[in-house]
Write a protein that holds these residues in place. Structure first.
Motif, PDB file in Angstrom:
ATOM      1  N   ALA A 174      -3.003   8.358  28.189  1.00  0.00           N
ATOM      2  CA  ALA A 174      -2.231   8.035  27.226  1.00  0.00           C
ATOM      3  C   ALA A 174      -1.786   6.798  26.655  1.00  0.00           C
ATOM      4  N   ALA A 175      -1.709   5.963  27.662  1.00  0.00           N
ATOM      5  CA  ALA A 175      -1.506   4.490  27.690  1.00  0.00           C
ATOM      6  C   ALA A 175      -2.622   3.731  27.143  1.00  0.00           C
ATOM      7  N   LYS A 176      -3.891   3.993  27.426  1.00  0.00           N
ATOM      8  CA  LYS A 176      -4.967   3.425  26.728  1.00  0.00           C
ATOM      9  C   LYS A 176      -5.060   3.842  25.419  1.00  0.00           C
ATOM     10  N   ARG A 177      -4.897   5.020  25.169  1.00  0.00           N
ATOM     11  CA  ARG A 177      -4.995   5.495  23.427  1.00  0.00           C
ATOM     12  C   ARG A 177      -3.810   4.907  22.851  1.00  0.00           C
ATOM     13  N   MET A 178      -2.633   4.863  23.403  1.00  0.00           N
ATOM     14  CA  MET A 178      -1.501   4.029  22.830  1.00  0.00           C
ATOM     15  C   MET A 178      -1.822   2.659  22.611  1.00  0.00           C
ATOM     16  N   ARG A 179      -2.566   1.962  23.349  1.00  0.00           N
ATOM     17  CA  ARG A 179      -3.021   0.626  23.243  1.00  0.00           C
ATOM     18  C   ARG A 179      -3.973   0.332  22.139  1.00  0.00           C
ATOM     19  N   GLU A 180      -5.119   1.564  22.164  1.00  0.00           N
ATOM     20  CA  GLU A 180      -6.025   1.435  20.994  1.00  0.00           C
ATOM     21  C   GLU A 180      -5.552   1.685  19.641  1.00  0.00           C
ATOM     22  N   HIS A 181      -4.354   2.703  19.629  1.00  0.00           N
ATOM     23  CA  HIS A 181      -3.810   3.066  18.396  1.00  0.00           C
ATOM     24  C   HIS A 181      -3.112   1.510  17.818  1.00  0.00           C
ATOM     25  N   ILE A 182      -2.329   0.900  18.617  1.00  0.00           N
ATOM     26  CA  ILE A 182      -1.676  -0.320  18.288  1.00  0.00           C
ATOM     27  C   ILE A 182      -2.684  -1.237  17.746  1.00  0.00           C
ATOM     28  N   LEU A 183      -3.786  -1.491  18.564  1.00  0.00           N
ATOM     29  CA  LEU A 183      -4.726  -2.394  18.072  1.00  0.00           C
ATOM     30  C   LEU A 183      -5.262  -2.104  16.727  1.00  0.00           C
ATOM     31  N   LYS A 184      -5.479  -0.880  16.535  1.00  0.00           N
ATOM     32  CA  LYS A 184      -6.046  -0.470  15.067  1.00  0.00           C
ATOM     33  C   LYS A 184      -5.070  -0.711  14.103  1.00  0.00           C
ATOM     34  N   ILE A 194       0.844  -1.118   0.029  1.00  0.00           N
ATOM     35  CA  ILE A 194       0.123   0.009   0.056  1.00  0.00           C
ATOM     36  C   ILE A 194       1.069   1.263   0.025  1.00  0.00           C
ATOM     37  N   LYS A 195       0.187   2.237  -0.553  1.00  0.00           N
ATOM     38  CA  LYS A 195       1.047   3.420  -0.673  1.00  0.00           C
ATOM     39  C   LYS A 195       0.657   4.418   0.533  1.00  0.00           C
ATOM     40  N   VAL A 196      -0.583   4.697   0.599  1.00  0.00           N
ATOM     41  CA  VAL A 196      -0.993   5.215   2.021  1.00  0.00           C
ATOM     42  C   VAL A 196      -1.677   4.273   3.021  1.00  0.00           C
ATOM     43  N   PHE A 197      -0.945   4.446   4.143  1.00  0.00           N
ATOM     44  CA  PHE A 197      -1.185   3.285   5.136  1.00  0.00           C
ATOM     45  C   PHE A 197      -2.064   4.231   6.348  1.00  0.00           C
ATOM     46  N   ARG A 198      -3.211   4.224   6.097  1.00  0.00           N
ATOM     47  CA  ARG A 198      -4.199   4.745   7.233  1.00  0.00           C
ATOM     48  C   ARG A 198      -3.393   5.848   7.816  1.00  0.00           C
ATOM     49  N   VAL A 199      -2.414   6.880   7.237  1.00  0.00           N
ATOM     50  CA  VAL A 199      -1.802   7.953   7.412  1.00  0.00           C
ATOM     51  C   VAL A 199      -2.625   9.039   8.436  1.00  0.00           C
ATOM     52  N   PRO A 200      -3.736   9.453   7.629  1.00  0.00           N
ATOM     53  CA  PRO A 200      -4.686  10.370   8.369  1.00  0.00           C
ATOM     54  C   PRO A 200      -4.985   9.884   9.570  1.00  0.00           C
ATOM     55  N   ASP A 201      -5.588   8.801   9.800  1.00  0.00           N
ATOM     56  CA  ASP A 201      -6.100   8.106  11.055  1.00  0.00           C
ATOM     57  C   ASP A 201      -4.904   8.075  12.178  1.00  0.00           C
ATOM     58  N   THR A 202      -3.786   7.705  11.653  1.00  0.00           N
ATOM     59  CA  THR A 202      -2.583   7.532  12.621  1.00  0.00           C
ATOM     60  C   THR A 202      -2.329   8.827  13.251  1.00  0.00           C
ATOM     61  N   TYR A 203      -2.524   9.734  12.469  1.00  0.00           N
ATOM     62  CA  TYR A 203      -1.868  11.060  12.834  1.00  0.00           C
ATOM     63  C   TYR A 203      -2.821  11.649  13.770  1.00  0.00           C
ATOM     64  N   ASP A 204      -3.969  11.533  13.817  1.00  0.00           N
ATOM     65  CA  ASP A 204      -5.161  11.942  14.499  1.00  0.00           C
ATOM     66  C   ASP A 204      -4.911  11.266  15.907  1.00  0.00           C
ATOM     67  N   GLU A 205      -4.669   9.832  15.647  1.00  0.00           N
ATOM     68  CA  GLU A 205      -4.517   9.008  16.907  1.00  0.00           C
ATOM     69  C   GLU A 205      -3.072   9.567  17.800  1.00  0.00           C
ATOM     70  N   HIS A 206      -2.331   9.796  16.995  1.00  0.00           N
ATOM     71  CA  HIS A 206      -0.826  10.415  17.549  1.00  0.00           C
ATOM     72  C   HIS A 206      -1.252  11.591  18.392  1.00  0.00           C
ATOM     73  N   ILE A 207      -1.826  12.441  17.756  1.00  0.00           N
ATOM     74  CA  ILE A 207      -2.254  13.716  18.370  1.00  0.00           C
ATOM     75  C   ILE A 207      -3.225  13.601  19.647  1.00  0.00           C
ATOM     76  N   GLN A 208      -4.083  12.634  19.821  1.00  0.00           N
ATOM     77  CA  GLN A 208      -4.781  12.428  20.958  1.00  0.00           C
ATOM     78  C   GLN A 208      -3.703  11.793  21.877  1.00  0.00           C
ATOM     79  N   ILE A 209      -2.788  10.956  21.652  1.00  0.00           N
ATOM     80  CA  ILE A 209      -1.920  10.609  22.734  1.00  0.00           C
ATOM     81  C   ILE A 209      -1.050  11.439  23.009  1.00  0.00           C
ATOM     82  N   ILE A 210      -0.624  12.642  22.298  1.00  0.00           N
ATOM     83  CA  ILE A 210       0.170  13.656  22.727  1.00  0.00           C
ATOM     84  C   ILE A 210      -0.440  14.570  23.726  1.00  0.00           C
ATOM     85  N   ASN A 211      -1.872  14.794  23.427  1.00  0.00           N
ATOM     86  CA  ASN A 211      -2.628  15.472  24.191  1.00  0.00           C
ATOM     87  C   ASN A 211      -2.633  15.015  25.455  1.00  0.00           C
TER      88      ASN A 211
END
Lengths: 211, 211
Positions: free
Chosen positions: A189-199, A162-179
């Motif tokens: 933050a840990a919970k969001r990281m866990r969900e991020h990896i699960l996705k 794939i060329k685009v690998f759910r990049v927009p979603d990934t970035y949104d999830e990263h922002i939520q972790i950073i927040n």
DNA sequence: ATATACACTGTTGTATACATCATTGTATAT
DNA sequence: ATATACAATGATGTATACAACAGTGTATAT
């Protein structure tokens, strides 16, 4: 950018590792030491040293007297990678989140939220974000393990074609972790990281097994 | 005992690793490639290959053009080892306890409870018990990481200079873990494993820092 | 046709020679 | 006495040559 002096072993390591994680050397392909040596205009010695390191990192298998083969990307391996990340990364973020450099977090946030083109493929940024986090643990065993999973993760991304690998979603999830980190809510933050990896796992499995 | 054919690289690796984990090569000591090569009656090549693997396992540091030094045993390193074990081993026992070979568990139980001399030093048995458990995960990343911590753990035991390393206590704790596993109560087994490692950590820190 | 033996081939495994560099010690200038 | 320059040393870094082996193909015997 200061390029510090490297040994040929290190040059060869980077060269071969990049070929592998970008699937230029495909899974199950055989690698010929002499071929690589001539490509890099060096002898077999540094090539062999690099290959031994890559064997430790589970990117190649050295079959004595037979050859070197690029490790295959099996469902079991992918499962192991994500299992490892799911165990380690949320743990680190919850316990060491307070040590993560705030400035760098802000940098990532600007990068994600600003005028950055979201449709652009930037796997490196994803990896760097996770790297920033797990280095906060200062635990060499956890860091090394997660670095190795990063290599395999990149292979999965490339191999799935794939060329685009759910990049927009990934970035949104990263922002939520950073927040959550900036709010000093490390459990969240840990919970969001866990969900991020699960996705990410779900996405990888779907793509790899759809072929 | 069938001794399968090994390459000299593997022989050298075992040789050097044993010297390091038994502190025959002490922490911070410099290692000379040629000296080891002449001891083993081989050339420097397999020695170097073994040292590169040991560098990956964080048992030596290769300082380019300067030498090879045995990694030091710092409080930080010891903390990292036990942190890693505390995170991984209870997780594995809770999630993969059902896959551990029952016969082997019974073997260990007999060994611990029977006519086995409890005052005898048998670090290997302790390591083998933990090895049996973490291999149940079938996850190469977790297994490799825990193997590496095992090496360092042995260094700590030897370096602390003690002959009897809370062996009777350790065996009792192992029996309790085995009993929980045989009862298929994996949460309890994980809890006991966690407590077992915590006690081991406490013991190690006391001994290492009392000098 | 099948099976065995055996030479052939290509690769990795190992030994050796040489190159390179970090360090140390010495000499010289100030 | 201090600092700089530079040669000497000893280790690792690298290249090269050769050895050893797994796999393959061919020939021969049955």
């Amino acid at each position: 950018m200061a390029k510090k002096k490297q040994t040929l072993k290190e040059v060869a390591y980077e060269f071969i590792k990049n070929k592998i994680v970008n699937c230029e050397y495909q899974p199950n392909a055989f690698i010929n030491e002499e071929m690589i040596a001539s490509q890099l205009n060096v002898s077999r010695t540094p090539i062999r040293e690099a290959l031994m390191r890559l064997e430790q990192e589970q990117l190649v298998s050295i079959l004595p007297k037979r050859g070197i083969v690029v490790c295959s990307l099996t469902p079991d391996l992918i499962a192991s990678i994500f299992e490892t990340r799911l165990l380690l990364e949320p743990y680190i973020i919850e316990n060491y989140g307070m040590y993560i450099d705030r400035c760098k977090l802000e940098d990532f946030k600007r990068l994600y939220g600003g005028d950055y083109r979201k449709d652009k493929v930037e796997f490196e940024i994803d990896d760097e974000f996770h790297s920033l986090i797990y280095h906060a643990s200062k635990n060499p065993y956890l860091i090394k393990t997660l670095e190795n999973t990063t290599f395999q993760n990149q292979r999965i991304r490339v191999y799935s074609g794939i060329k685009v690998f759910r990049v927009p979603d990934t970035y949104d999830e990263h922002i939520q972790i950073i927040n959550a980190l900036l709010d000093e809510d490390y459990k969240l933050a840990a919970k969001r990281m866990r969900e991020h990896i699960l996705k990410s796992r779900k996405n990888s499995l779907e793509i790899v097994f759809s072929s």
